[in-house]
Write a protein that holds these residues in place. Structure first.
Motif, PDB file in Angstrom:
ATOM      1  N   ALA A  12       0.829  -1.210   0.000  1.00 16.12           N
ATOM      2  CA  ALA A  12       0.000   0.000   0.000  1.00 16.12           C
ATOM      3  C   ALA A  12       0.862   1.258   0.000  1.00 16.12           C
ATOM      4  N   ASP A  13       1.894   1.273   0.822  1.00 14.14           N
ATOM      5  CA  ASP A  13       2.769   2.444   0.890  1.00 14.14           C
ATOM      6  C   ASP A  13       3.502   2.655  -0.431  1.00 14.14           C
ATOM      7  N   ARG A  14       3.918   1.580  -1.049  1.00 11.26           N
ATOM      8  CA  ARG A  14       4.675   1.689  -2.303  1.00 11.26           C
ATOM      9  C   ARG A  14       3.818   2.204  -3.455  1.00 11.26           C
ATOM     10  N   PHE A  15       2.529   1.776  -3.488  1.00  4.13           N
ATOM     11  CA  PHE A  15       1.677   2.121  -4.627  1.00  4.13           C
ATOM     12  C   PHE A  15       0.613   3.161  -4.292  1.00  4.13           C
ATOM     13  N   GLY A  16       0.641   3.702  -3.094  1.00  2.00           N
ATOM     14  CA  GLY A  16      -0.194   4.848  -2.780  1.00  2.00           C
ATOM     15  C   GLY A  16      -1.664   4.570  -2.579  1.00  2.00           C
ATOM     16  N   PHE A  17      -2.004   3.390  -2.048  1.00  2.00           N
ATOM     17  CA  PHE A  17      -3.398   3.184  -1.671  1.00  2.00           C
ATOM     18  C   PHE A  17      -3.501   3.052  -0.154  1.00  2.00           C
ATOM     19  N   ARG A  18      -4.707   2.955   0.353  1.00  2.00           N
ATOM     20  CA  ARG A  18      -4.927   3.038   1.785  1.00  2.00           C
ATOM     21  C   ARG A  18      -4.435   1.786   2.509  1.00  2.00           C
ATOM     22  N   ARG A  19      -3.781   1.989   3.637  1.00  2.00           N
ATOM     23  CA  ARG A  19      -3.319   0.879   4.444  1.00  2.00           C
ATOM     24  C   ARG A  19      -4.509   0.157   5.083  1.00  2.00           C
ATOM     25  N   VAL A  20      -4.296  -1.104   5.469  1.00  2.00           N
ATOM     26  CA  VAL A  20      -5.338  -1.921   6.085  1.00  2.00           C
ATOM     27  C   VAL A  20      -5.097  -1.988   7.589  1.00  2.00           C
ATOM     28  N   ALA A  21      -6.075  -1.546   8.365  1.00  8.23           N
ATOM     29  CA  ALA A  21      -5.983  -1.633   9.820  1.00  8.23           C
ATOM     30  C   ALA A  21      -6.376  -3.036  10.268  1.00  8.23           C
ATOM     31  N   ASP A  22      -5.813  -3.467  11.385  1.00 11.63           N
ATOM     32  CA  ASP A  22      -6.086  -4.826  11.866  1.00 11.63           C
ATOM     33  C   ASP A  22      -7.584  -5.078  12.032  1.00 11.63           C
ATOM     34  N   GLU A  23      -8.297  -4.067  12.500  1.00 14.83           N
ATOM     35  CA  GLU A  23      -9.720  -4.256  12.768  1.00 14.83           C
ATOM     36  C   GLU A  23     -10.556  -4.327  11.477  1.00 14.83           C
TER      37      GLU A  23
END
Length: 223
Positions: free
Chosen positions: A29-40
């Protein structure tokens, strides 16, 4: 209906790659600029379709080919961390030994797939790899043609909503496994032809006339 060709997915179906995926997703996600996934969020996303996941994570569709190439490279580097589910080799041997052709259709590369399968790779008659996110229908059709069988003699077995959708698009039966990426409830909601809760159930369904003791041979049951 006896099936003469079984088309398998790899990740989440034969290979236990979901833990690796959870470790890698936010780096991607960080490399391609989309939203990170939260554990919840993980369990909720397991109930969503591929298209819904892309929308929720704000993944630009035009980046999907590059994301897939990068993910395949990461998986190759992490090969030692990803093993087959217990009972996979015995299940595949049972199918092949009873005359069922085996095919693998996966988004991973063929090199990665063969490495994960190890000696079990020799049991497969057909490989069609590097499938795009929504490219499985075309690959299913190609494998069916190569195998020289009728669609009614074919079953595709996978662990995601898109596997069921792809099978239906091609007119072949679909089986969903309950130990992979998608939540079992999400798969059952689509009414697949078969739902498998244990590895030995695949061989029992495809080889009903196989000799007794098959379940004991496929020792992993539910992964």
């Amino acid at each position: 209906m006896p099936y003469s060709l079984a088309i398998f997915d790899l990740d989440g179906t034969l290979a236990d790659s979901f833990p690796w995926f959870l470790r890698a997703i936010n780096d991607v996600a960080d490399r391609f600029g989309f939203r990170r996934v939260a554990d919840e969020e993980i369990e909720e996303l397991r109930h969503a379709s591929s298209r819904e996941i892309l929308t929720r994570l704000e993944v630009p569709l035009w980046k999907l080919p590059a994301i897939a190439r990068y993910a395949r490279r990461l998986k190759a580097e992490a090969a030692s961390e990803i093993s087959l589910f217990e009972g996979v080799e015995a299940m595949l041997q049972m199918l092949a030994g009873n005359g069922v052709q085996l095919a693998l259709v996966t988004s991973d590369s063929e090199a990665n797939a063969r490495e994960k399968l190890g000696e079990a790779a020799a049991l497969f008659s057909h490989f069609d790899c590097a499938a795009s996110l929504f490219g499985k229908p075309a690959k299913f059709r190609r494998v069916v043609r190569r195998a020289g069988v009728e669609p009614r003699q074919v079953i595709a077995i996978g662990d995601e909503v898109r596997d069921i959708e792809a099978a239906r698009a091609v007119g072949i039966a679909c089986g969903a496994v309950c130990w992979g990426y998608a939540a079992p409830a999400a798969l059952r909601a689509l009414g697949p032809d078969y739902t498998f809760e244990r590895m030995d159930e695949i061989a029992s369904m495809l080889c009903p006339d196989a000799e007794a003791g098959m379940s004991e041979a496929i020792s992993g049951s539910a992964p």
